[in-house]
Design an enzyme around this catalytic site. Structure first.
Site: not given
Lengths: 355, 54
Positions: A66, A68, A90, A119-120, A143, A325
């Site tokens: 991903h 994003d 991430d 994805e988030e 990932e 995150h």
């Protein structure tokens, strides 16, 4: 192992372009150009994903990471051999590693790299669109697993909202307040989830109170609202957990309770004995490591793709997911170089049919 | 030929297998880890490591 300057420029350039979920267009356009520079046939697809394809062999491999990130940017820099910046781990690091590794065209192989959007977000729009296309022979989801790890299982997810409402009462009226009723509902929901048990953390049903509003009244009605989030282990299903939640949400006389599903993903587990998993184990050994297999409590685009494509699939990428995150995301550049080497070796093995 | 530690079936493992590779027993389906390559040795594969991230 040192990182090729062109591969460093790729991962750093991608991290330097902010791309919070649903605001990825600039990063997508940039990556499409970089893939074109490297010999990919590249485009932005109907969902807004960055897509690059290379080679025309009969074996089709999709590398989907991903593009994003979660919001919250901080200065991008290299510090003590680590690339620091939002998305470094991430999951722009894994996505950039996919592009670097696939840049060498291999006979027998057609590789599609996808920089997936959203994805988030609960929508997972990028992966959901790709899932409508024919399944490849093998798929790697980008990932952070560490250069010597591969992820073969993710918990599922259910987010539900519980709304309570009753006619407004005087604050001195006997009986529980609606806030107390809401807390009692939460305690019942939590107890039902805990009763499922599980030998290890991955096997347990996690149930969290993710949000709450209460004490609201417009003089006619009082309202309370709970947001309940589950992490669901393989072996259980979203519908089953939702049924248990609905049964646990009971209200006092005079109070109405409604449950609404806000988002969900089924749990997923893929085969550790597949040719793809074997290729990773052998490639990691070739790079001097011993492969670790991982099961994760988060979710990823594997939750979307695996149930539809049903092809051999793992999640892989450089970086320590403990930084996911956080405002401290950092990617060790030596590990990024190792991951590129492992991915090249995996692709070469798949091209040879040597799992 | 190595045996499945679960059901004692013969398990064929490629000569190029590496330590840590996981194979399935053809009889009982158990997941088996290659713990040694010379001579080949198999054990029931451990469960995956747990991680809370993505």
């Amino acid at each position: 192992m040192s990182l090729d300057p062109a591969d460093l420029a790729l991962v750093r350039g991608l991290v330097e372009i902010p791309s919070a979920s649903r605001d990825e267009a600039r990063a997508v356009a940039w990556l499409v150009e970089r893939m074109r520079d490297r010999g990919f046939r590249s485009e932005v697809d109907a969902a807004g994903n960055a897509v690059g394809e290379i080679g025309d062999g009969p074996t089709h491999v999709v590398l989907l990471g991903h593009i994003d990130t979660v919001p919250g940017i901080f200065p991008v820099r290299i510090e003590d051999g680590e690339l620091v910046g939002r998305g470094a781990v991430d999951a722009k690091g894994p996505l950039a590693a996919f592009v670097s590794a696939a840049s060498v065209r291999l006979p027998g192989l057609r590789v599609t790299v996808v920089g997936a959007v959203e994805e988030e977000s609960p929508t997972s729009a990028g992966a959901r669109y790709r899932a409508t296309l024919p399944a490849p022979d093998h798929c790697v989801v980008g990932e952070p697993s560490g250069w010597d790890g591969l992820t073969v299982a993710y918990k599922g997810r259910l987010v539900a909202e519980v709304a309570l409402e009753r006619a407004a009462r005087h604050g001195a009226a006997p009986g529980p307040t609606l806030t107390e009723e809401a807390l009692a509902v939460w305690e019942r929901v939590r107890a039902v989830a805990a009763a499922r048990g599980g030998a290890r953390a991955f096997d347990r049903l996690d149930c969290r109170l993710e949000g709450m509003r209460a004490g609201e009244s417009d003089g006619l009605a009082e309202r309370a609202w709970l947001k309940v989030g589950y992490r669901i282990p393989p072996g259980a299903a979203v519908d089953e957990i939702e049924r248990e939640l609905r049964a646990a949400v009971t209200a006092e006389e005079g109070t109405s309770a409604t449950v609404t599903r806000a988002a969900s993903e089924e749990p997923v587990r893929t085969e550790r004995t597949s040719a793809l998993a074997r290729a990773f184990v052998r490639a990691i050994a070739e790079a001097g490591g011993t492969a670790r297999t991982l099961a994760k409590s988060g979710t990823s685009d594997m939750n979307v793709l695996a149930p539809v494509w049903r092809c051999p699939m793992v999640a892989y990428g450089p970086g320590d997911s403990a930084y996911d995150h956080t405002p401290m995301e950092r990617l060790r550049l030596e590990d990024h170089a190792r991951a590129i080497a492992v991915l090249r070796s995996v692709l070469a093995r798949l091209a040879r049919g040597d799992g | 030929m190595p045996k499945c530690p679960e059901c004692d079936a013969d398990v064929t493992v490629g000569g190029d297998a590496v330590k840590g590779e996981i194979v399935a027993c053809p009889d009982c389906g158990a997941e088996l880890e290659v713990t040694e390559t010379s001579p080949l040795a198999l054990a029931l594969a451990p469960e995956e490591e747990e991680d809370w991230g993505e």
